[in-house]
Write an enzyme that holds these catalytic residues in place. Structure first.
Site, PDB file in Angstrom:
ATOM      1  CG  ASP A  16      49.314  23.269  -8.522  1.00  0.00           C
ATOM      2  OD1 ASP A  16      49.835  23.700  -9.565  1.00  0.00           O
ATOM      3  OD2 ASP A  16      48.123  22.918  -8.449  1.00  0.00           O
ATOM      4  N   GLY A  19      52.679  29.025 -11.969  1.00  0.00           N
ATOM      5  CA  GLY A  19      52.092  29.828 -13.047  1.00  0.00           C
ATOM      6  C   GLY A  19      51.246  30.954 -12.479  1.00  0.00           C
ATOM      7  NE  ARG A  29      52.456  28.235 -17.536  1.00  0.00           N
ATOM      8  CZ  ARG A  29      51.673  27.824 -16.541  1.00  0.00           C
ATOM      9  NH1 ARG A  29      50.695  28.582 -16.114  1.00  0.00           N
ATOM     10  NH2 ARG A  29      51.866  26.635 -15.999  1.00  0.00           N
ATOM     11  CG  HIS A  33      57.960  26.949 -14.117  1.00  0.00           C
ATOM     12  ND1 HIS A  33      57.053  26.311 -13.314  1.00  0.00           N
ATOM     13  CD2 HIS A  33      57.408  26.972 -15.357  1.00  0.00           C
ATOM     14  CE1 HIS A  33      55.989  25.956 -14.035  1.00  0.00           C
ATOM     15  NE2 HIS A  33      56.185  26.356 -15.286  1.00  0.00           N
ATOM     16  CD  GLU A  63      49.793  12.846 -15.743  1.00  0.00           C
ATOM     17  OE1 GLU A  63      50.704  13.250 -14.984  1.00  0.00           O
ATOM     18  OE2 GLU A  63      49.299  11.711 -15.669  1.00  0.00           O
ATOM     19  CG  LEU A 127      66.338  16.154   3.380  1.00  0.00           C
ATOM     20  CD1 LEU A 127      65.128  15.933   4.270  1.00  0.00           C
ATOM     21  CD2 LEU A 127      66.257  17.537   2.727  1.00  0.00           C
ATOM     22  NE  ARG A 190      43.555  18.682  -9.993  1.00  0.00           N
ATOM     23  CZ  ARG A 190      43.158  19.946 -10.038  1.00  0.00           C
ATOM     24  NH1 ARG A 190      41.894  20.248  -9.809  1.00  0.00           N
ATOM     25  NH2 ARG A 190      44.000  20.913 -10.326  1.00  0.00           N
TER      26      ARG A 190
HETATM   27  C1  FPP Z   1      53.245  23.560 -10.878  1.00  0.00           C
HETATM   28  O1  FPP Z   1      52.996  24.900 -11.189  1.00  0.00           O
HETATM   29  C2  FPP Z   1      54.642  23.251 -10.942  1.00  0.00           C
HETATM   30  C3  FPP Z   1      55.249  22.479 -11.886  1.00  0.00           C
HETATM   31  C4  FPP Z   1      54.544  21.908 -13.046  1.00  0.00           C
HETATM   32  C5  FPP Z   1      56.646  22.156 -11.849  1.00  0.00           C
HETATM   33  C6  FPP Z   1      57.330  22.301 -10.534  1.00  0.00           C
HETATM   34  C7  FPP Z   1      58.646  22.864 -10.818  1.00  0.00           C
HETATM   35  C8  FPP Z   1      59.358  23.657  -9.988  1.00  0.00           C
HETATM   36  C9  FPP Z   1      58.932  23.977  -8.620  1.00  0.00           C
HETATM   37  C10 FPP Z   1      60.617  24.292 -10.431  1.00  0.00           C
HETATM   38  C11 FPP Z   1      61.658  23.374 -10.884  1.00  0.00           C
HETATM   39  C12 FPP Z   1      61.969  22.295  -9.930  1.00  0.00           C
HETATM   40  C13 FPP Z   1      63.192  21.976  -9.534  1.00  0.00           C
HETATM   41  C14 FPP Z   1      63.411  20.788  -8.674  1.00  0.00           C
HETATM   42  C15 FPP Z   1      64.337  22.778  -9.912  1.00  0.00           C
HETATM   43  P1  FPP Z   1      52.024  25.219 -12.407  1.00  0.00           P
HETATM   44  O2  FPP Z   1      52.869  25.596 -13.551  1.00  0.00           O
HETATM   45  O3  FPP Z   1      51.119  24.058 -12.647  1.00  0.00           O
HETATM   46  O4  FPP Z   1      51.256  26.423 -11.813  1.00  0.00           O
HETATM   47  P2  FPP Z   1      49.762  26.851 -12.153  1.00  0.00           P
HETATM   48  O5  FPP Z   1      48.885  25.687 -11.761  1.00  0.00           O
HETATM   49  O6  FPP Z   1      49.544  28.045 -11.307  1.00  0.00           O
HETATM   50  O7  FPP Z   1      49.728  27.139 -13.618  1.00  0.00           O
END
Ligand code: FPP
Length: 236
Positions: A16, A19, A29, A33, A63, A127, A190
């Site tokens: 998490d 963003g 954002r 990522h 979601e 792994l 959570r």
């Molecule tokens: C949460 O950050 C992250 C995600 C919704 C997606 C996770 C994706 C990656 C780590 C990159 C792509 C993955 C791979 C395997 C290539 P958020 O956007 O909810 O952050 P925030 O809560 O700060 O807005």
């Protein structure tokens, strides 16, 4: 039971804060990522170094489909690129790729790459990297219940024969051990519909860092904390 003598074999991560990482730098954002994907590549290397057998990453939840269309598109594109480039690189390092979730909902350009890397790495024995994609734990339990109900209709099993093991065998994770340790970054407390069944006895480690900043020292700290915990599995 005493403290955990050995470290975790299976680590699950709720990645998490991509963003917020971007926001703090005045970046879009998408840039968060991208940094998150780079952290994924690093996490795989780190877990190999730390002798972890399984690493399960919550990369895209059921979601997450409800996010703005351009963010979903960017995440899918990033996933495709990760699979085309970084996943090939980790495949050479004896990593086995698996995926859990409603994978049929992924766009074809992602599915094709995902299937290819899973197939190419199926015989690797280092792994195991499990990507949770279009994954939701309640959805997984619904899918398992449907398939059990169908077996009952076909009279392959009776309701009385259903045990914890039967349910576990019908989850997407049927051939994976339960995670010992759950890490969640960016300070949220959570489970967010992640592996609700499988995390029943996992130790939980919350980091205040955003996922792109979660590095080797942080994995080491989480593992050290795990080894200090006294896991009783409901016993005294
Ligand atoms: C949460 O950050 C992250 C995600 C919704 C997606 C996770 C994706 C990656 C780590 C990159 C792509 C993955 C791979 C395997 C290539 P958020 O956007 O909810 O952050 P925030 O809560 O700060 O807005």
């Amino acid at each position: 039971m005493n403290e955990n003598q050995s470290g975790p074999k299976h680590i699950a991560v709720i990645m998490d804060g991509n963003g917020r990482w971007a926001n703090a730098r005045g970046l879009p954002r998408k840039a968060g990522h991208r940094a998150g994907a780079e952290a994924v590549r690093e996490a795989v290397e780190i877990c190999q170094d730390l002798n972890i057998d399984y690493l399960t990453l919550y990369a895209f939840s059921s979601e997450n489909w409800d996010r703005p269309e351009d963010e979903v598109k960017a995440l899918m594109k990033l996933l495709e690129r990760f699979l085309k480039t970084k996943a090939r690189e980790i495949a050479k390092k004896n990593v086995r790729l698996r995926a859990i979730g409603r994978l049929h909902l992924l766009p074809d350009h992602v599915r094709v790459e995902l299937d290819r890397v899973i197939e190419d790495t199926q015989h690797n024995n280092g792994l195991t990297l499990v990507l949770a994609l279009s994954y939701g734990s309640r959805e997984e339990i619904v899918d398992a219940t449907k398939s059990l109900a169908q077996k009952i209709t076909r009279q392959e099993i009776t309701p009385d024969e259903i045990t914890n093991e039967t349910i576990a065998e019908h989850l997407y994770t049927s051939d994976l051990p339960d995670p010992d340790l759950l890490i969640r970054t960016s300070g949220e407390l959570r489970l967010s519909n992640f592996l609700l069944w499988q995390l029943s006895y996992a130790e939980i480690f919350i980091s205040q860092k955003n996922w792109p900043d979660f590095r080797k020292a942080d994995f080491e700290e989480a593992i050290q904390e795990f080894t200090r915990r006294n896991r009783r599995f409901g016993r005294v």
